[in-house]
Structure formats: C-alpha cells, structure tokens
Design a protein around this motif. Structure first.
Motif, PDB file in Angstrom:
ATOM      1  N   GLN A   4     -11.432  -5.441  -2.228  1.00  0.00           N
ATOM      2  CA  GLN A   4     -10.285  -5.080  -3.063  1.00  0.00           C
ATOM      3  C   GLN A   4      -9.481  -3.946  -2.443  1.00  0.00           C
ATOM      4  OE1 GLN A   4     -12.310  -4.338  -6.839  1.00  0.00           O
ATOM      5  NE2 GLN A   4     -11.036  -5.901  -7.807  1.00  0.00           N
ATOM      6  N   ASN A   5     -10.169  -2.942  -1.930  1.00  0.00           N
ATOM      7  CA  ASN A   5      -9.479  -1.799  -1.357  1.00  0.00           C
ATOM      8  C   ASN A   5      -8.799  -2.148  -0.038  1.00  0.00           C
ATOM      9  OD1 ASN A   5     -10.287  -0.250  -3.510  1.00  0.00           O
ATOM     10  ND2 ASN A   5     -11.987   0.720  -2.438  1.00  0.00           N
ATOM     11  N   LEU A   8      -5.694  -3.766  -0.960  1.00  0.00           N
ATOM     12  CA  LEU A   8      -4.756  -2.763  -1.468  1.00  0.00           C
ATOM     13  C   LEU A   8      -4.010  -2.091  -0.311  1.00  0.00           C
ATOM     14  CD1 LEU A   8      -3.546  -0.896  -3.632  1.00  0.00           C
ATOM     15  CD2 LEU A   8      -5.610   0.505  -3.468  1.00  0.00           C
ATOM     16  N   ALA A  12       0.055  -2.475   0.322  1.00  0.00           N
ATOM     17  CA  ALA A  12       0.859  -1.290   0.029  1.00  0.00           C
ATOM     18  C   ALA A  12       2.216  -1.271   0.746  1.00  0.00           C
ATOM     19  CB  ALA A  12       0.060  -0.028   0.364  1.00  0.00           C
ATOM     20  N   ALA A  86      -1.705   4.601  -1.213  1.00  0.00           N
ATOM     21  CA  ALA A  86      -2.836   3.688  -1.298  1.00  0.00           C
ATOM     22  C   ALA A  86      -4.066   4.261  -0.593  1.00  0.00           C
ATOM     23  CB  ALA A  86      -2.461   2.337  -0.704  1.00  0.00           C
ATOM     24  N   TRP A  98     -11.113  -1.344 -10.509  1.00  0.00           N
ATOM     25  CA  TRP A  98      -9.671  -1.379 -10.312  1.00  0.00           C
ATOM     26  C   TRP A  98      -9.022  -0.007 -10.315  1.00  0.00           C
ATOM     27  CZ3 TRP A  98      -7.419  -5.738  -8.806  1.00  0.00           C
ATOM     28  CH2 TRP A  98      -8.095  -6.931  -9.030  1.00  0.00           C
ATOM     29  N   TRP A 101      -6.458   0.685  -7.580  1.00  0.00           N
ATOM     30  CA  TRP A 101      -5.217  -0.051  -7.816  1.00  0.00           C
ATOM     31  C   TRP A 101      -4.373   0.635  -8.884  1.00  0.00           C
ATOM     32  CZ3 TRP A 101      -3.053  -4.375  -5.519  1.00  0.00           C
ATOM     33  CH2 TRP A 101      -3.837  -5.002  -4.548  1.00  0.00           C
TER      34      TRP A 101
END
Length: 222
Positions: A4-5, A8, A12, A86, A98, A101
């Motif tokens: 997920q990161n 991200l 960004a 980010a 999350w 995010w």
C-alpha cells in the motif's frame, strides 16, 4: 514497507499534477476534471506523454513541444511536494492500514489551499468545507478502535472553537478598523483544523501558522 505504501509513493506525483491544475484553474472557474490540458501560449492540447509526472518536464526541459514556450515549474514543483508529503506520511505514520493515505491526502489538500491562498488570496469553500466532516469522520473511526474515548466530542468542539475564534477576531477587527482584516475562509480552514486536531491542538497550530508572519518583519527590523 507495505505494498500500500509503495503504491502511495508511486501515486503521489500523479496527484501532484492534478493539484497543480486545481491551483491554476479553480480560482478562475475553469473546468478541472473534464477540461483538456493545453499550452497557454499556442493552445495545443497536451498528449498523455507530455504529462508524465516529473519525467515529461525533464524531457521537454519545461517547454511546450509545439511552440517551445516555457510551461513553468509549478506542475513539477507541486509533483515533488506531493511526493515529499507521501514520503513523510510513510515514514511518520503507522505503516499498517490506511493512515499513511489519510495523512497524505490531508497534506495534499492543505498544500493546494496554501498555494491558492498565496497566488490568489483565496481559500475555496469546495476545498475547506469538506475537510470538516472528513476530520470528524476520521476521528470517529479512530474513536471506535480505542473503545469509545470520546475523542469525537473534543474534535467537534475544536471545529466550533476554531471557526468561532477566528470569525470573532475578524468581526472585532472590522468594527475597530472599519475594513476586512480576516476573511471567513480563514475561519472555515481553522474549523477544519479543529476537526482534525481537536480543540487542544488549535493553539499550537495557530502559533506555527503565525510564526512566519512574525519572523519576517522581525528579520527586516534587525
């Protein structure tokens, strides 16, 4: 680092390109979502490969492919700043879930508001007002995971105190000086801040926000 990161961080700069469009088009009432990107000099519509975040600006050296006019560094700058936000969210906030995010999204919106305010002395309602329920919603979501600690009431009070405090200062200033000194846009933004940080955090936010305005004149006098 979680998947997920990683996504991200990759996402960004794309967000930054969209934020740059908001900064330029929103205050002037131009379409943002459905309007095609084009060169302001020759009005040629930009192709997809002309809008690759960070890369296209380097390849084209900041110029239009058609007429050679300077496009400017705003888009690339906002893309880099969005990436920096980010990175901060990934490094500072808990890596699971999350929260990175949410933190990045909040930072992106505040960045957009700061740039619009710096360029146009305007804080659009369509960006500030949604931050209030968003902050309360995130607080409520976190409150559920802490066995009902009552955080939502503190953040709701923060929104009310933030708006009432700044709007009251603006009213007093107008009565004393006979002109506007503080717009309601600032009060709405402070309401949003209160919704996110709670009433106890408003003082520190105001201090950090006012510090540049205090340091600037002090540096000139020295």
């Amino acid at each position: 680092m979680t998947l997920q990161n990683i996504f991200l961080l990759l996402f960004a700069p794309c967000v930054g390109g969209f934020l740059a469009l908001l900064v330029v088009r929103l205050p002037s009432g131009r379409r943002v979502v459905f309007g095609r990107s084009q060169c302001d000099s020759c009005e040629m519509q930009l192709a997809v490969w002309d809008m690759v975040p960070l890369v296209s600006s380097l390849v084209l050296r900041g110029c239009c492919r058609s007429c050679g006019a300077r496009i400017g560094l705003l888009a690339s700058g906002v893309e880099l700043l969005a990436l920096g936000i980010a990175v901060w969210a990934v490094l500072v906030l808990p890596p699971d879930g999350w929260l990175p995010w949410i933190g990045a999204a909040l930072g992106w919106l505040l960045l957009t508001l700061a740039l619009i305010d710096a360029r146009h002395f305007l804080l659009p309602d369509m960006l500030t007002l949604p931050l209030i329920p968003a902050g309360l919603l995130v607080t409520w979501w976190g409150d559920q995971s802490t066995a009902g600690s009552g955080l939502l009431l503190h953040h709701l009070a923060g929104a009310l105190v933030g708006f009432g405090g700044l709007s009251g200062i603006g009213w007093i200033y107008k009565r004393l000086r006979g002109r506007e000194g503080l717009g309601l846009g600032d009060a709405k933004l402070m309401a949003a801040v209160g919704a996110w940080v709670g009433w106890a955090g408003l003082g520190s936010v105001l201090l950090w926000a006012a510090l540049p305005a205090l340091v600037g004149p002090a540096a000139v006098l020295c």
